[in-house]
Design a protein around this motif. Structure first.
Motif, PDB file in Angstrom:
ATOM      1  N   TYR A  50       0.798  -1.218   0.000  1.00  0.00           N
ATOM      2  CA  TYR A  50       0.000   0.000   0.000  1.00  0.00           C
ATOM      3  C   TYR A  50       0.836   1.276   0.000  1.00  0.00           C
ATOM      4  N   LEU A  51       2.003   1.232   0.608  1.00  0.00           N
ATOM      5  CA  LEU A  51       2.822   2.447   0.727  1.00  0.00           C
ATOM      6  C   LEU A  51       3.985   2.455  -0.251  1.00  0.00           C
ATOM      7  N   ARG A  52       4.179   1.358  -0.943  1.00  0.00           N
ATOM      8  CA  ARG A  52       5.277   1.213  -1.905  1.00  0.00           C
ATOM      9  C   ARG A  52       6.642   1.397  -1.243  1.00  0.00           C
ATOM     10  N   LEU A  53       6.763   0.920  -0.023  1.00  0.00           N
ATOM     11  CA  LEU A  53       8.020   0.960   0.718  1.00  0.00           C
ATOM     12  C   LEU A  53       8.495  -0.470   0.921  1.00  0.00           C
ATOM     13  N   ASP A  54       9.795  -0.694   0.873  1.00  0.00           N
ATOM     14  CA  ASP A  54      10.255  -2.042   1.176  1.00  0.00           C
ATOM     15  C   ASP A  54      11.311  -2.075   2.273  1.00  0.00           C
ATOM     16  N   GLU A  55      12.170  -1.079   2.366  1.00  0.00           N
ATOM     17  CA  GLU A  55      13.149  -1.068   3.449  1.00  0.00           C
ATOM     18  C   GLU A  55      13.253   0.340   4.013  1.00  0.00           C
ATOM     19  N   VAL A  56      12.759   0.486   5.213  1.00  0.00           N
ATOM     20  CA  VAL A  56      12.780   1.771   5.904  1.00  0.00           C
ATOM     21  C   VAL A  56      13.090   1.485   7.366  1.00  0.00           C
ATOM     22  N   ASP A  57      13.950   2.303   7.959  1.00  0.00           N
ATOM     23  CA  ASP A  57      14.174   2.162   9.398  1.00  0.00           C
ATOM     24  C   ASP A  57      12.872   2.469  10.119  1.00  0.00           C
ATOM     25  N   GLY A  58      12.529   1.639  11.091  1.00  0.00           N
ATOM     26  CA  GLY A  58      11.301   1.861  11.849  1.00  0.00           C
ATOM     27  C   GLY A  58      10.056   1.633  11.021  1.00  0.00           C
ATOM     28  N   LEU A  59      10.105   0.631  10.150  1.00  0.00           N
ATOM     29  CA  LEU A  59       9.001   0.360   9.220  1.00  0.00           C
ATOM     30  C   LEU A  59       7.662   0.220   9.942  1.00  0.00           C
ATOM     31  N   GLU A  60       7.650  -0.472  11.078  1.00  0.00           N
ATOM     32  CA  GLU A  60       6.395  -0.683  11.798  1.00  0.00           C
ATOM     33  C   GLU A  60       5.800   0.647  12.258  1.00  0.00           C
ATOM     34  N   GLU A  61       6.658   1.558  12.737  1.00  0.00           N
ATOM     35  CA  GLU A  61       6.174   2.875  13.169  1.00  0.00           C
ATOM     36  C   GLU A  61       5.657   3.684  11.988  1.00  0.00           C
ATOM     37  N   VAL A  62       6.318   3.564  10.833  1.00  0.00           N
ATOM     38  CA  VAL A  62       5.857   4.261   9.623  1.00  0.00           C
ATOM     39  C   VAL A  62       4.467   3.763   9.243  1.00  0.00           C
ATOM     40  N   VAL A  63       4.265   2.457   9.300  1.00  0.00           N
ATOM     41  CA  VAL A  63       2.963   1.872   8.951  1.00  0.00           C
ATOM     42  C   VAL A  63       1.886   2.374   9.914  1.00  0.00           C
ATOM     43  N   VAL A  64       2.200   2.408  11.207  1.00  0.00           N
ATOM     44  CA  VAL A  64       1.230   2.886  12.197  1.00  0.00           C
ATOM     45  C   VAL A  64       0.899   4.356  11.944  1.00  0.00           C
ATOM     46  N   THR A  65       1.904   5.176  11.674  1.00  0.00           N
ATOM     47  CA  THR A  65       1.681   6.605  11.406  1.00  0.00           C
ATOM     48  C   THR A  65       0.825   6.797  10.157  1.00  0.00           C
TER      49      THR A  65
END
Length: 105
Positions: A50-65
């Motif tokens: 859905y966000l077109r992201l695959d590797e981001v530091d703090g991925l879980e927090e990004v998803v929650v935000t």
């Protein structure tokens, strides 16, 4: 299952730019019912799909935000307009035709 087609038609006709926000919110909303490992997997899949992201530091927090922002968009803009639409009226009429599930004893 029944709501999806009506929602997508509404979003397409309204030319909304984020037609997946409802699907994203439903997917991430399952978090409370998952183990920590299942949540990490779901967060990764949701970020990728859905966000077109695959590797981001703090991925879980990004998803929650992003989930919180999508929920805010849905409640402020998309749901009220959908509820007032012909698509919602058609959905309600269709739901009236669905038999009620059997009562639990």
């Amino acid at each position: 299952e029944l709501t999806g087609p009506y929602w997508r038609l509404f979003m397409r006709e309204m030319r909304r730019t984020a037609p997946v926000s409802l699907d994203f919110c439903i997917t991430v909303g399952r978090r409370a019912h998952l183990s920590e490992d299942e949540w990490r997997r779901l967060a990764f899949l949701a970020a990728e799909r859905y966000l077109r992201l695959d590797e981001v530091d703090g991925l879980e927090e990004v998803v929650v935000t992003e989930h919180e922002a999508a929920l805010a968009r849905l409640t402020a803009d998309e749901f009220p307009a959908f509820l007032a639409s012909d698509h919602c009226t058609e959905l309600i009429h269709r739901l009236r035709q669905v038999p009620a599930p059997p009562a639990h004893a």
